[in-house]
Design a protein around this motif. Structure first.
Motif, PDB file in Angstrom:
ATOM      1  N   ASP A 230       0.714  -1.293   0.011  1.00 14.13           N
ATOM      2  CA  ASP A 230       0.002  -0.012  -0.044  1.00 14.13           C
ATOM      3  C   ASP A 230       0.877   1.345  -0.100  1.00 14.13           C
ATOM      4  N   ASP A 231       1.946   1.167   0.563  1.00 10.76           N
ATOM      5  CA  ASP A 231       2.927   2.183   0.772  1.00 10.76           C
ATOM      6  C   ASP A 231       3.539   2.668  -0.484  1.00 10.76           C
ATOM      7  N   ARG A 232       3.801   1.405  -1.332  1.00  7.18           N
ATOM      8  CA  ARG A 232       4.326   1.498  -2.687  1.00  7.18           C
ATOM      9  C   ARG A 232       3.211   2.134  -3.705  1.00  7.18           C
ATOM     10  N   LEU A 233       2.168   1.919  -3.309  1.00  4.65           N
ATOM     11  CA  LEU A 233       1.107   2.676  -4.188  1.00  4.65           C
ATOM     12  C   LEU A 233       0.835   3.934  -3.644  1.00  4.65           C
ATOM     13  N   LYS A 234       1.052   4.392  -2.726  1.00  2.00           N
ATOM     14  CA  LYS A 234       1.027   5.496  -2.205  1.00  2.00           C
ATOM     15  C   LYS A 234       2.166   6.458  -2.801  1.00  2.00           C
ATOM     16  N   LEU A 235       3.288   5.836  -2.815  1.00  3.80           N
ATOM     17  CA  LEU A 235       4.584   6.505  -3.244  1.00  3.80           C
ATOM     18  C   LEU A 235       4.156   6.735  -4.922  1.00  3.80           C
ATOM     19  N   PHE A 236       3.525   5.557  -5.723  1.00  2.00           N
ATOM     20  CA  PHE A 236       3.052   5.798  -6.911  1.00  2.00           C
ATOM     21  C   PHE A 236       2.237   6.983  -7.186  1.00  2.00           C
ATOM     22  N   GLN A 237       1.341   7.022  -6.388  1.00  2.00           N
ATOM     23  CA  GLN A 237       0.529   8.278  -6.578  1.00  2.00           C
ATOM     24  C   GLN A 237       1.149   9.567  -6.293  1.00  2.00           C
ATOM     25  N   HIS A 238       1.943   9.507  -5.219  1.00  2.00           N
ATOM     26  CA  HIS A 238       2.701  10.746  -4.888  1.00  2.00           C
ATOM     27  C   HIS A 238       3.354  11.246  -6.166  1.00  2.00           C
ATOM     28  N   LEU A 239       4.161  10.359  -6.284  1.00  2.00           N
ATOM     29  CA  LEU A 239       5.440  10.683  -7.486  1.00  2.00           C
ATOM     30  C   LEU A 239       4.856  11.136  -8.795  1.00  2.00           C
ATOM     31  N   LEU A 240       3.740  10.516  -9.084  1.00  2.00           N
ATOM     32  CA  LEU A 240       3.080  10.971 -10.437  1.00  2.00           C
ATOM     33  C   LEU A 240       1.994  12.271 -10.520  1.00  2.00           C
ATOM     34  N   SER A 241       1.931  13.012  -9.291  1.00  2.00           N
ATOM     35  CA  SER A 241       0.800  13.941  -9.098  1.00  2.00           C
ATOM     36  C   SER A 241       1.481  15.019  -9.253  1.00  2.00           C
ATOM     37  N   LEU A 242       0.865  16.061 -10.001  1.00  2.00           N
ATOM     38  CA  LEU A 242       1.022  17.493 -10.023  1.00  2.00           C
ATOM     39  C   LEU A 242       0.827  18.381  -8.921  1.00  2.00           C
ATOM     40  N   PRO A 243       1.055  19.651  -8.876  1.00  2.00           N
ATOM     41  CA  PRO A 243       0.624  20.478  -8.074  1.00  2.00           C
ATOM     42  C   PRO A 243      -1.044  20.839  -8.527  1.00  2.00           C
ATOM     43  N   ASP A 244      -1.807  21.032  -7.596  1.00  2.00           N
ATOM     44  CA  ASP A 244      -3.179  21.296  -8.069  1.00  2.00           C
ATOM     45  C   ASP A 244      -3.655  22.217  -7.079  1.00  2.00           C
ATOM     46  N   ASP A 245      -4.765  22.886  -7.322  1.00  2.00           N
ATOM     47  CA  ASP A 245      -5.504  23.846  -6.233  1.00  2.00           C
ATOM     48  C   ASP A 245      -5.232  23.363  -4.737  1.00  2.00           C
ATOM     49  N   GLU A 246      -5.417  22.230  -4.449  1.00  2.00           N
ATOM     50  CA  GLU A 246      -5.376  21.729  -3.019  1.00  2.00           C
ATOM     51  C   GLU A 246      -3.800  21.759  -2.471  1.00  2.00           C
ATOM     52  N   ASN A 247      -2.999  21.430  -3.179  1.00  2.00           N
ATOM     53  CA  ASN A 247      -1.386  21.269  -2.762  1.00  2.00           C
ATOM     54  C   ASN A 247      -0.783  22.223  -3.158  1.00  2.00           C
ATOM     55  N   VAL A 248      -1.110  23.250  -3.846  1.00  2.00           N
ATOM     56  CA  VAL A 248      -0.325  24.072  -4.670  1.00  2.00           C
ATOM     57  C   VAL A 248       0.638  24.891  -3.323  1.00  2.00           C
TER      58      VAL A 248
END
Ligand SMILES: Nc1ncnc2c1ncn2[C@@H]1O[C@H](COP(=O)(O)OP(=O)(O)OP(=O)(O)O)[C@@H](O)[C@H]1O
Ligand SMILES: Nc1ncnc2c1ncn2[C@@H]1O[C@H](COP(=O)(O)OP(=O)(O)O)[C@@H](O)[C@H]1O
Ligand SMILES: [Mg+2]
Ligand SMILES: [Mg+2]
Lengths: 452, 437
Positions: A230-248
């Motif tokens: 699950d942690d690997r999956l989280k890392l997957f999502q994290h590494l492929l995510s762009l800055p958007d409204d929420e986490n800008v």
């Protein structure tokens, strides 16, 4: 780029290039935040702080498999420390690396350089290594203080230092640390679990025996413990995510120049999230994780996937991940076999039959030739060629190291009688035969027939 | 001007064909100037699959600070360090500086320091290519592992590319290596190969004419060899023979059938002679191969060895390939009928003829000689005089000079050879070879 030019470029195209750039940096720059292993990190941070702030001496080993983040951990600790005032003014870091400092003379020379004491040393000649080292440490005593500056020695690929003659460097560093002659902290990094066994007795007895282990997939120290995958999956999502409204707001300063449109980012992230819920994708990642847990390989893999993005291909499909994975898990030997000529492939098949009949005993050219000629004679459609041509094909196979010579190079035998070990598996040969374009049917039949 | 992937493909496409995907792949890993490059790449594939061509053209296009090293030429770590420093600092060795290197350097530590200094005012990215990198394994043990992570060690914006025809597996060492990203250059298919060879069409001929020729050519050569370099060379040599009857007016250039009849024999025999001759760079090996060809066919027949010398050679062959303990059974008056051995062996015993010749003493050879000749002649002295000649002809060779019980010999001819020799004297060697009984 001026504003005008920017407008001219199609909005979407430009976004993809920015996305590539942003994600690649995120994936490949290790200075991004260190994750997990909180306990281990605090342990090391604490150790270094005690040396810098209280002048204590210490030694420790950080041990973990390749690519699990040992170097990254140390770098992140040093980065955090460097913001402390006492550290900036007082402490010195000496970085040594087993692959670079291949003997103690080089290590000492570089230590001097990193301490900026080349001038102080000048052409002084020292009797022993210990004298030289204590001279260096002595030099660090500044003016009024009786204590010298704290020094942190980082020894990456520590196990390689154990092979240096008499382990002189290690002996002296540990000796200084143990007897607290000067405030130093000796921190070794290695991937060998048995590293303590490599230390000579007198060296071992001076080491603090503080060993810190770093195991990949250990998330026990994090806020919410999760399973390793699950942690690997989280890392997957994290590494492929762009800055958007929420986490800008939380994007690091280093991404300041990132001009990704937040709406685009939000849409992109939505899609990445949907990938982590796609069963095919998840199963695929799971299988990958079962083969290789190293985070370095995983990041390399993602970097390859990102590289497939382009204006013409603006979205990551599951298939892109599958394709990128082939770079890591395809069988190189099968690919090599597929590039051989028909004659060479026939010799490989002959070798396989030969080793099978003789229970993996080594083989030589004559045996292979004999088997091949028998086959060629039984099949009129196979053009026969002269022995030297076959010999040449055999040599090519040897040069590709698909077979390994047995016995040392000084056993003088004619090349047709030199024995070789053959180690390709049936499956590899079968795969190559299956994918070989326009292979004569006799040859593929010969390959599958068990005994000829 | 911004260098996009499309522009690059277009530019390189003018001289490189069939490699668009690989160019794209490499470009996307190191070509975008504002993106991180990967730390190291391992490029592998068969000889002449265009690895060097693609990499060198791409790097030339990208205008990075590049160093390309042939690890056969730079055969030690010192040469490699100094070569890299020369290239990346754009130092040229010439008569003005008395051919000195930019910086003498013989260890990894100094190399890294000098490298950092050499490029500190150069903003270009650095790519270092190690061609024929399998040789790196024979140099200092720390060399390859350090080069694979050179970026981590130097902190520079740098990528190392390793090029080889051997799979990465063969590079593993006991201390473990960091795995670079692997890129495979597949072998050309027949169609691709034809296209590549077609690039080298001689000027004065029509396209269709040359394509016809290449098709005939490949139908003979491709089975034995898929090395584009060699095929290119062979295609060129054989083409002269192909057009000869056209030039002289004997055959019409559209008469493909006659042209084929004319060339097929030539191609087949050239496969065996010319292919081997040009193929290896090593001249010693080349002459050896030629010797081999001649020895098995023509030489064996035309060898004007004296009758008894031929018998002696046969005796030597038998002595080399039969176990000594069975000499009695084979040669002492073959009166008793052969008894079939009833041993049931699961795996067939290995053939002596395939294991290579064993050494024998002169006495044993002479005993066999008289046994197979079946004539009561006292020839020993004359026979012994033949031995040096036979050694010079490389039919026999001496093993170990200082044996207590006289010199030992080995027979150096092959089975095919001895069969032909035997036929010329009306002897059936198979009947006396342990392997065949
Ligand atoms: N816990 C982590 N947090 C952030 N990044 C990590 C973590 N673990 C590994 N990585 C990433 O994995 C990659 C490899 O890490 P690193 O170079 O530190 O490994 P290592 O343990 O030193 O390996 P080696 O033994 O081969 O030197 C880095 O790119 C790093 O960013
Ligand atoms: N795809 C191709 N397009 C054009 N020429 C090619 C191609 N592939 C190979 N060649 C020719 O073959 C030669 C050998 O290729 P090279 O790059 O040296 O092979 P490698 O480095 O893989 O051994 C090249 O110099 C070129 O002349
Ligand atoms: Mg490391
Ligand atoms: Mg090359």
């Amino acid at each position: 780029m001026s504003k005008k030019q920017n407008m001219a470029i199609d909005f979407h195209d430009n976004m993809i290039l920015l996305t590539r750039k942003y994600l690649k940096r995120k994936i490949m720059c290790p200075e991004t935040k260190f994750r997990h292993h909180v306990k281990e990190r605090v342990h090391i941070l604490d150790l270094l702080k005690r040396t810098v702030e209280n002048g204590e001496s210490n030694s420790a080993l950080l041990i973990g498999p390749r690519g699990c983040g040992k170097t990254t951990l140390i770098n992140s600790v040093l980065k955090e420390l460097s913001s402390l005032k006492s550290f900036k003014d007082e402490a010195l870091v000496v970085n040594l690396h087993g692959l670079v400092h291949t003997d103690d003379r080089l290590a000492l020379k570089d230590t001097t350089r990193q301490m900026q004491l080349e001038n102080a040393v000048g052409d002084k000649v020292f009797g022993t290594f210990a004298e030289n080292l204590s001279f260096l440490l002595e030099c660090l005593k500044s003016g009024d203080k009786t204590q010298s500056k704290p020094v942190i020695f980082i020894l990456d690929e520590f196990d390689l230092f154990c092979a240096h003659r008499n382990q002189t460097l290690l002996y002296n560093l540990f000796d200084v640390a143990q007897s607290a002659q000067a405030p130093i902290c000796v921190l070794g990094i290695t991937c060998r679990l048995d590293v303590i066994e490599l230390l000579e007795k007198r060296v071992k007895s001076r080491f603090s025996h503080r060993q810190i282990f770093l195991f990949p997939g250990d998330t026990s120290g994090s806020d919410q413990p999760t399973s390793a995958f699950d942690d690997r999956l989280k890392l997957f999502q994290h590494l492929l995510s762009l800055p958007d409204d929420e986490n800008v707001n939380e994007t690091d300063q280093q991404y300041e120049d990132c001009k990704i449109n937040p709406q685009f980012g939000a849409r992109w992230n939505e899609y990445i999230k949907s990938l982590t819920e796609n069963m095919t994708m998840v199963n695929f990642l799971k299988r990958m994780y079962q083969l290789d847990v190293s985070e370095r390989s995983f990041r390399n893999f993602l970097a390859l996937v990102i590289s497939s993005l382009s204006e013409k291909h603006p979205k990551l499909e599951v298939n892109d991940f599958v394709e990128a994975n082939k770079f890591f898990h395809q069988d190189d030997k099968v690919l090599t076999l597929q590039g051989l000529s028909v004659l060479e492939l026939c010799l490989i098949i002959a070798m396989k039959h030969q080793t099978e009949i003789y229970d993996d005993e080594p083989l030589n050219f004559e045996m292979v030739l004999n088997r091949y000629v028998k086959f060629a004679n039984q099949n009129s459609s196979i053009q026969t060629v002269q022995r030297p041509v076959i010999m040449k094909a055999f040599e090519h196979i040897k040069n590709l190291e698909l077979i390994q010579p047995v016995g040392g190079p000084n056993t003088r035998v004619e090349k047709e009688h030199q024995l070789y070990k053959f180690s390709l598996g049936w499956q590899q040969i079968a795969d190559a035969v299956k994918n070989y374009p326009e292979l004569p049917t006799e040859v593929s039949q010969w390959a599958v027939s068990s005994l000829q | 001007m911004k260098k996009t992937m499309e522009k690059c493909l277009k530019s390189l496409g003018q001289k490189i064909i069939c490699r668009d995907n690989l160019i794209k792949c490499l470009f996307s890993l190191i070509g975008f100037s504002d993106e991180e490059m990967v730390q190291s790449i391992f490029v592998y594939g068969h000889t002449a699959s265009g690895k060097s061509l693609v990499i060198e053209s791409l790097l030339a296009y990208l205008k990075y600070n590049v160093c390309i090293i042939n690890c056969v030429e730079c055969y030690s770590s010192k040469l490699i360090y100094e070569h890299i420093l020369n290239d990346l600092s754009m130092h040229e060795m010439n008569s003005k500086n008395n051919f000195t290197v930019y910086q003498k350097c013989d260890n990894m530590m100094d190399f890294i320091t000098y490298l950092q200094i050499a490029v500190q005012n150069d903003k270009r990215r650095i790519v270092i290519v190690f061609d024929k990198c399998d040789r790196l394994r024979d140099m200092d043990v720390n060399l390859l592992p350090a080069l694979v992570r050179l970026r981590e060690l130097t902190g520079l914006d740098l990528c190392t590319i390793f090029v080889s025809d051997i799979v990465w597996e063969k590079y593993y060492s006991k201390n473990g290596l960091l795995n670079p990203i692997k890129i495979h250059f597949p072998q050309y298919t027949r169609e691709d190969m034809l296209k590549v060879l077609f690039l080298y069409k001689p000027k004065d001929y029509e396209d269709g004419f040359y394509v016809n020729y290449l098709n005939l050519f490949l139908s003979v050569f491709l089975r034995c060899c898929r090395d584009c370099n060699e095929l290119r060379y062979m295609a060129k040599i054989n083409f002269d023979k192909y057009v000869e009857p056209v030039e002289s007016g004997k055959i019409d250039k559209n008469d493909v059938r006659s042209l084929w009849r004319n060339i097929s024999g030539i191609l087949k025999s050239n496969l065996e002679v010319v292919y081997l001759r040009v193929s290896t760079d090593d001249s010693e090996q080349r002459t050896k191969l030629c010797q081999e060809i001649e020895s098995t066919t023509k030489l064996a027949l035309s060898f004007e060895l004296p009758f008894y010398a031929k018998y002696m050679l046969i005796a030597a062959y038998l002595a080399s390939y039969n176990p000594a303990k069975d000499d009695k059974r084979l040669f002492v008056k073959r009166s008793s009928k052969k008894k079939r051995r009833n041993t049931v062996t699961k795996k067939p015993a290995k053939l002596n003829t395939q294991l290579g010749p064993k050494a024998f003493t002169l006495d044993r050879m002479l005993a066999i000689f008289y046994a197979i000749l079946d004539e009561k002649v006292g020839l020993t002295a004359n026979l012994l005089a033949q031995i040096p000649t036979m050694c010079q002809l490389r039919l026999l060779s001496i093993v170990g000079d200082n044996n207590l019980d006289g010199p030992k010999y080995k027979c150096c001819v092959s089975y095919d050879f001895i069969v032909i020799i035997s036929k010329t004297v009306g002897f059936n060697v198979r009947n006396y070879l342990y392997d065949f009984i």
